[in-house]
Design a protein around this motif. Structure first.
Motif, PDB file in Angstrom:
ATOM      1  N   PHE A 121       7.403 -36.737 -75.488  1.00  0.00           N
ATOM      2  CA  PHE A 121       7.730 -37.810 -76.434  1.00  0.00           C
ATOM      3  C   PHE A 121       8.041 -37.177 -77.779  1.00  0.00           C
ATOM      4  O   PHE A 121       7.211 -36.449 -78.323  1.00  0.00           O
ATOM      5  N   PRO A 122       9.222 -37.447 -78.333  1.00  0.00           N
ATOM      6  CA  PRO A 122       9.576 -36.827 -79.619  1.00  0.00           C
ATOM      7  C   PRO A 122       8.694 -37.331 -80.767  1.00  0.00           C
ATOM      8  O   PRO A 122       8.323 -38.504 -80.791  1.00  0.00           O
ATOM      9  N   VAL A 123       8.354 -36.448 -81.678  1.00  0.00           N
ATOM     10  CA  VAL A 123       7.530 -36.806 -82.816  1.00  0.00           C
ATOM     11  C   VAL A 123       8.223 -36.545 -84.143  1.00  0.00           C
ATOM     12  O   VAL A 123       7.636 -36.717 -85.195  1.00  0.00           O
ATOM     13  N   ALA A 125       5.784 -38.345 -86.654  1.00  0.00           N
ATOM     14  CA  ALA A 125       4.947 -39.414 -86.098  1.00  0.00           C
ATOM     15  C   ALA A 125       3.646 -39.557 -86.882  1.00  0.00           C
ATOM     16  O   ALA A 125       3.213 -40.674 -87.175  1.00  0.00           O
ATOM     17  N   SER A 169       3.933 -33.759 -88.555  1.00  0.00           N
ATOM     18  CA  SER A 169       5.080 -34.237 -87.773  1.00  0.00           C
ATOM     19  C   SER A 169       5.505 -35.593 -88.318  1.00  0.00           C
ATOM     20  O   SER A 169       4.757 -36.249 -89.052  1.00  0.00           O
ATOM     21  N   THR A 182       7.418 -30.804 -74.845  1.00  0.00           N
ATOM     22  CA  THR A 182       7.561 -32.051 -75.553  1.00  0.00           C
ATOM     23  C   THR A 182       8.072 -33.132 -74.605  1.00  0.00           C
ATOM     24  O   THR A 182       9.152 -32.993 -74.043  1.00  0.00           O
ATOM     25  N   TYR A 229       1.141 -44.021 -80.298  1.00  0.00           N
ATOM     26  CA  TYR A 229       2.304 -43.211 -79.918  1.00  0.00           C
ATOM     27  C   TYR A 229       2.098 -41.747 -80.304  1.00  0.00           C
ATOM     28  O   TYR A 229       2.359 -40.848 -79.507  1.00  0.00           O
ATOM     29  N   THR A 278       0.250 -35.601 -74.278  1.00  0.00           N
ATOM     30  CA  THR A 278       1.190 -35.221 -73.212  1.00  0.00           C
ATOM     31  C   THR A 278       1.836 -33.867 -73.499  1.00  0.00           C
ATOM     32  O   THR A 278       2.075 -33.097 -72.571  1.00  0.00           O
ATOM     33  N   ALA A 279       2.095 -33.558 -74.761  1.00  0.00           N
ATOM     34  CA  ALA A 279       2.655 -32.245 -75.082  1.00  0.00           C
ATOM     35  C   ALA A 279       1.660 -31.137 -74.734  1.00  0.00           C
ATOM     36  O   ALA A 279       2.049 -30.074 -74.239  1.00  0.00           O
ATOM     37  N   ALA A 327       1.947 -38.715 -77.662  1.00  0.00           N
ATOM     38  CA  ALA A 327       2.843 -37.568 -77.752  1.00  0.00           C
ATOM     39  C   ALA A 327       2.062 -36.266 -77.822  1.00  0.00           C
ATOM     40  O   ALA A 327       2.432 -35.277 -77.166  1.00  0.00           O
TER      41      ALA A 327
END
Length: 75
Positions: free
Chosen positions: A70-72, A11, A9, A68, A54, A61-62, A58
């Motif tokens: 927090f976007p990664v 991130a 990803s 989703t 971060y 939490t996903a 993410a």
């Protein structure tokens, strides 16, 4: 690891790019005996830690929310 992270990803890729830069700057600062480069490497290391937190946030939490939150970035 940085090259392999391109398939995970955005991130995770950011984490490994920053980690690579951190290691390079710290090594360069050591070889050049430069406190300034060492300090920059340390600050990039702090940015690496924030990016890792971060990415972990993410991912967790996903998994727990089954969506989703927090976007990664793109895979």
């Amino acid at each position: 690891m940085t090259v392999a992270a391109t398939r995970v990803s955005g991130a995770v890729l950011v984490v490994f790019v920053l980690l690579t830069l951190t290691f390079l700057l710290l090594a360069l600062g050591e070889f050049a005996t430069s406190d300034g480069i060492h300090k920059v490497g340390g600050w990039v290391g702090v940015a690496t830690a924030l990016a890792a937190w971060y990415a972990s946030l993410a991912g967790v939490t996903a998994f727990t929310q089954q969506r989703t939150v927090f976007p990664v970035g793109p895979r």
